[in-house]
Design a protein around this motif. Structure first.
Motif, PDB file in Angstrom:
ATOM      1  N   ASP A  75      28.881   6.974   0.643  1.00  0.00           N
ATOM      2  CA  ASP A  75      29.001   8.010   2.023  1.00  0.00           C
ATOM      3  C   ASP A  75      28.106   7.107   2.900  1.00  0.00           C
ATOM      4  N   GLY A  76      27.398   5.737   2.390  1.00  0.00           N
ATOM      5  CA  GLY A  76      26.547   4.820   3.285  1.00  0.00           C
ATOM      6  C   GLY A  76      24.759   5.836   3.227  1.00  0.00           C
ATOM      7  N   LEU A  77      25.511   6.919   2.869  1.00  0.00           N
ATOM      8  CA  LEU A  77      23.607   7.857   3.819  1.00  0.00           C
ATOM      9  C   LEU A  77      22.788   7.344   2.456  1.00  0.00           C
ATOM     10  N   TYR A  78      22.705   6.052   1.813  1.00  0.00           N
ATOM     11  CA  TYR A  78      21.214   5.829   1.199  1.00  0.00           C
ATOM     12  C   TYR A  78      20.121   4.960   1.748  1.00  0.00           C
ATOM     13  N   VAL A  79      18.903   5.370   1.622  1.00  0.00           N
ATOM     14  CA  VAL A  79      18.233   5.328   2.438  1.00  0.00           C
ATOM     15  C   VAL A  79      17.395   4.187   1.760  1.00  0.00           C
ATOM     16  N   ARG A  80      16.563   3.241   2.447  1.00  0.00           N
ATOM     17  CA  ARG A  80      15.044   2.242   1.861  1.00  0.00           C
ATOM     18  C   ARG A  80      15.103   1.653   2.788  1.00  0.00           C
ATOM     19  N   ASP A  81      13.531   1.753   1.925  1.00  0.00           N
ATOM     20  CA  ASP A  81      11.941   0.833   2.704  1.00  0.00           C
ATOM     21  C   ASP A  81      13.065  -0.781   3.034  1.00  0.00           C
ATOM     22  N   TRP A  82      12.625  -1.161   3.845  1.00  0.00           N
ATOM     23  CA  TRP A  82      12.869  -2.776   3.965  1.00  0.00           C
ATOM     24  C   TRP A  82      11.566  -3.351   4.156  1.00  0.00           C
ATOM     25  N   LEU A  83      11.278  -4.311   3.147  1.00  0.00           N
ATOM     26  CA  LEU A  83      10.115  -5.002   3.533  1.00  0.00           C
ATOM     27  C   LEU A  83       9.903  -6.514   3.789  1.00  0.00           C
ATOM     28  N   TYR A  84      10.095  -7.899   5.066  1.00  0.00           N
ATOM     29  CA  TYR A  84      10.537  -8.736   4.713  1.00  0.00           C
ATOM     30  C   TYR A  84       9.680  -9.497   3.701  1.00  0.00           C
ATOM     31  N   VAL A  85       9.881 -10.714   3.551  1.00  0.00           N
ATOM     32  CA  VAL A  85       9.785 -11.295   2.561  1.00  0.00           C
ATOM     33  C   VAL A  85       8.382 -12.012   2.310  1.00  0.00           C
ATOM     34  N   ASP A  86       7.763 -12.273   3.137  1.00  0.00           N
ATOM     35  CA  ASP A  86       6.750 -12.913   4.082  1.00  0.00           C
ATOM     36  C   ASP A  86       5.897 -11.953   4.481  1.00  0.00           C
ATOM     37  N   ASP A  87       5.902 -10.937   4.510  1.00  0.00           N
ATOM     38  CA  ASP A  87       4.943  -9.839   4.797  1.00  0.00           C
ATOM     39  C   ASP A  87       4.933  -9.437   3.397  1.00  0.00           C
ATOM     40  N   HIS A  88       5.520  -9.233   3.070  1.00  0.00           N
ATOM     41  CA  HIS A  88       5.109  -9.389   0.969  1.00  0.00           C
ATOM     42  C   HIS A  88       4.307 -10.200   1.079  1.00  0.00           C
ATOM     43  N   CYS A  89       4.989 -11.944   0.876  1.00  0.00           N
ATOM     44  CA  CYS A  89       3.414 -12.675  -0.049  1.00  0.00           C
ATOM     45  C   CYS A  89       2.359 -12.589   0.735  1.00  0.00           C
ATOM     46  N   ARG A  90       2.248 -12.181   2.021  1.00  0.00           N
ATOM     47  CA  ARG A  90       1.167 -12.618   2.302  1.00  0.00           C
ATOM     48  C   ARG A  90      -0.441 -10.422   1.602  1.00  0.00           C
ATOM     49  N   ALA A  91       0.934  -9.703   1.486  1.00  0.00           N
ATOM     50  CA  ALA A  91       0.147  -8.477   0.635  1.00  0.00           C
ATOM     51  C   ALA A  91      -0.219  -9.306  -0.666  1.00  0.00           C
ATOM     52  N   ILE A  92       0.673 -10.394  -1.344  1.00  0.00           N
ATOM     53  CA  ILE A  92      -0.157 -10.243  -2.683  1.00  0.00           C
ATOM     54  C   ILE A  92      -0.926 -11.251  -3.001  1.00  0.00           C
ATOM     55  N   ASP A  93      -1.251 -12.017  -1.597  1.00  0.00           N
ATOM     56  CA  ASP A  93      -2.430 -12.715  -1.602  1.00  0.00           C
ATOM     57  C   ASP A  93      -3.126 -12.034  -1.042  1.00  0.00           C
ATOM     58  N   ILE A  94      -3.430 -10.989  -0.468  1.00  0.00           N
ATOM     59  CA  ILE A  94      -4.979  -9.917   0.124  1.00  0.00           C
ATOM     60  C   ILE A  94      -4.811  -9.066  -0.974  1.00  0.00           C
ATOM     61  N   VAL A  95      -4.158  -9.083  -2.056  1.00  0.00           N
ATOM     62  CA  VAL A  95      -4.542  -8.648  -3.246  1.00  0.00           C
ATOM     63  C   VAL A  95      -5.265  -8.896  -3.942  1.00  0.00           C
ATOM     64  N   LEU A  96      -4.621 -10.404  -4.135  1.00  0.00           N
ATOM     65  CA  LEU A  96      -5.474 -11.400  -5.536  1.00  0.00           C
ATOM     66  C   LEU A  96      -6.657 -11.781  -4.514  1.00  0.00           C
ATOM     67  N   GLN A  97      -7.065 -11.844  -3.512  1.00  0.00           N
ATOM     68  CA  GLN A  97      -8.274 -11.591  -2.791  1.00  0.00           C
ATOM     69  C   GLN A  97      -9.455 -10.658  -2.745  1.00  0.00           C
ATOM     70  N   LYS A  98      -8.741 -10.045  -2.311  1.00  0.00           N
ATOM     71  CA  LYS A  98      -9.588  -8.187  -1.873  1.00  0.00           C
ATOM     72  C   LYS A  98      -8.937  -7.013  -2.586  1.00  0.00           C
ATOM     73  N   GLY A  99      -8.458  -7.285  -3.459  1.00  0.00           N
ATOM     74  CA  GLY A  99      -7.789  -6.262  -4.220  1.00  0.00           C
ATOM     75  C   GLY A  99      -8.999  -5.602  -5.076  1.00  0.00           C
ATOM     76  N   LYS A 100      -9.282  -4.944  -6.099  1.00  0.00           N
ATOM     77  CA  LYS A 100      -9.870  -4.451  -6.859  1.00  0.00           C
ATOM     78  C   LYS A 100      -9.505  -4.705  -8.166  1.00  0.00           C
ATOM     79  N   VAL A 101      -9.557  -5.289  -9.174  1.00  0.00           N
ATOM     80  CA  VAL A 101      -8.897  -4.917 -10.037  1.00  0.00           C
ATOM     81  C   VAL A 101      -8.856  -3.568 -11.332  1.00  0.00           C
ATOM     82  N   GLY A 102      -7.551  -3.670 -11.738  1.00  0.00           N
ATOM     83  CA  GLY A 102      -7.034  -2.469 -12.320  1.00  0.00           C
ATOM     84  C   GLY A 102      -6.887  -1.443 -10.864  1.00  0.00           C
ATOM     85  N   GLU A 103      -6.503  -1.424 -10.430  1.00  0.00           N
ATOM     86  CA  GLU A 103      -5.745  -0.825  -8.862  1.00  0.00           C
ATOM     87  C   GLU A 103      -4.788  -1.084  -8.695  1.00  0.00           C
ATOM     88  N   THR A 104      -3.751  -0.897  -8.342  1.00  0.00           N
ATOM     89  CA  THR A 104      -2.316  -0.323  -8.052  1.00  0.00           C
ATOM     90  C   THR A 104      -2.177  -0.376  -5.437  1.00  0.00           C
TER      91      THR A 104
END
Ligand SMILES: NC(=O)c1ccc[n+]([C@@H]2O[C@H](COP(=O)([O-])OP(=O)(O)OC[C@H]3O[C@@H](n4cnc5c(N)ncnc54)[C@H](O)[C@@H]3O)[C@@H](O)[C@H]2O)c1
Length: 336
Positions: free
Chosen positions: A209-238
């Motif tokens: 019915d087309g009524l499926y809903v997802r959150d969408w993330l732009y790939v560059d925003d995602h890459c920046r998030a991984i960068d921040i997790v690598l630089q500032k994220g706490k080991v063991g965390e999700t």
């Protein structure tokens, strides 16, 4: 830093390599990829000559090759996976092999080679499905409840990564993100499939019915998030990573794409639903925002417009993909 990026010839991995070498030009990257149907070195044609980039054509299930590649790096960013839900329904075993066994082999090699960080890229699909009516969102504390062979295999890999962190002290971090979109996305996934079909004068196949809903993330925003997790994220965390402040059903996304391409709704075609189709995914990305200061740069509409423009300007890239193996897959999945 010297990074081993697995699955770097795929959609997100290739965007990540480009992002990383642009933002950390002195770092070195080894791209480790088997080049399955989803791996495409054309995604990195502009990077191939960079002296800080090298490519290893090998399988993450091959411990000898993995050990060799890992012996000189300090950081692993693990993207390699079988990643398409529809394909996992017709061939679950390749998903278990790559996503579960492959991840365990990488973890073993990371321990042996004493890597300083093992970052695992995973999906919000491990949490199962939400109902359309609920305002509940997935959080880091949400119980796992995968419902497709793809999400079950990714869940298995997440558990193994955490277990290697707890049991052996491997310095791990995990990100579970929502559906990505942007340049170089293989046109079997909804947004690039919709854009390229319309550019070819074909209809957009919309499940059920087309009524499926997802959150969408732009790939560059995602890459920046991984960068921040690598630089500032706490080991063991999700950390959960999502892109939306407002959610749209797939049918609405199809309409937005048609509007950007100046076409009407006659380009929408409802097709037989996917078995076990998860109704809704929604992500609460408060933790990464408050603890690490990450948030998406632009709105979904702005990123969608840029994405449509990219596919318009890079016709040869997706036309090469849409011939060959992909053609048979498409006919099997959606009919002629
Ligand atoms: N695309 C999304 O929307 C999304 C959302 C959430 C999470 N993820 C996760 O992000 C990661 C990357 O997703 P993607 O969309 O870029 O995937 P993709 O399918 O575009 O790319 C996967 C890459 O892994 C490589 N690969 C597959 N099996 C391999 C093996 N055995 N050894 C070495 N390389 C192998 C492929 O050749 C390909 O280059 C995956 O782990 C996926 O689960 C993706």
């Amino acid at each position: 830093m010297k990074l081993l990026v697995t699955g770097g010839a795929g959609f997100i991995g290739s965007n990540f390599i480009r992002y990383w070498l642009t933002n950390h030009p002195d770092d070195q990257i080894i791209n480790y990829d088997l080049l399955t149907y989803a791996g495409n070195l054309e995604n990195l044609a502009d990077i191939a000559g960079n002296p800080n980039y090298s490519f290893v054509h090998a399988d993450i299930c091959d411990l000898t090759s993995v050990n060799r590649a890992m012996s000189t790096v300090d950081t692993v960013v693990h993207f390699a996976a079988e990643s398409h839900v529809d394909r996992s329904i017709t061939d679950p075993s390749s998903f278990v092999r790559t996503n579960v066994l492959g991840t365990q082999i990488l973890l073993e090699a990371a321990l042996k080679n004493d890597v300083k960080r093992f970052h695992h890229v995973s999906t919000d699909e491990v949490f199962g499905a939400l109902s359309l009516e609920t305002s509940e969102k997935f959080k880091e504390s949400t119980n796992y409840n995968p419902r497709s062979p793809y999400s079950a295999s990714k869940a298995g890999s997440d558990h193994l990564v955490r277990a290697y962190g707890v049991t052996y002290g491997l310095p791990i971090t995990i990100t579970n993100c929502s559906n990505n979109f942007g340049p170089y996305m293989f046109p079997e996934k909804f947004i690039p499939l919709a854009i390229t079909n319309v550019l070819e004068g074909k209809k957009i196949p919309v499940y059920g019915d087309g009524l499926y809903v997802r959150d969408w993330l732009y790939v560059d925003d995602h890459c920046r998030a991984i960068d921040i997790v690598l630089q500032k994220g706490k080991v063991g965390e999700t950390y959960l990573v999502g892109g939306m402040t407002e959610l749209y059903p797939n049918i609405e996304i199809a309409r937005k794409i048609l509007k950007l391409l100046d076409k009407d709704e006659s380009f929408i075609e409802f097709v037989k639903d996917r078995p076990g189709h998860d109704r809704k995914y929604d992500i609460d990305w408060t933790k990464i925002k408050t603890e690490l200061g990450w948030e998406p740069k632009f709105s979904f509409d702005e990123w969608l417009e840029k994405t449509v423009l990219w596919y318009k300007r890079n016709e040869q890239w997706w036309k090469n993909i849409k011939s060959g193996e992909y053609k048979q897959y498409y006919t099997k999945q959606y009919g002629k």
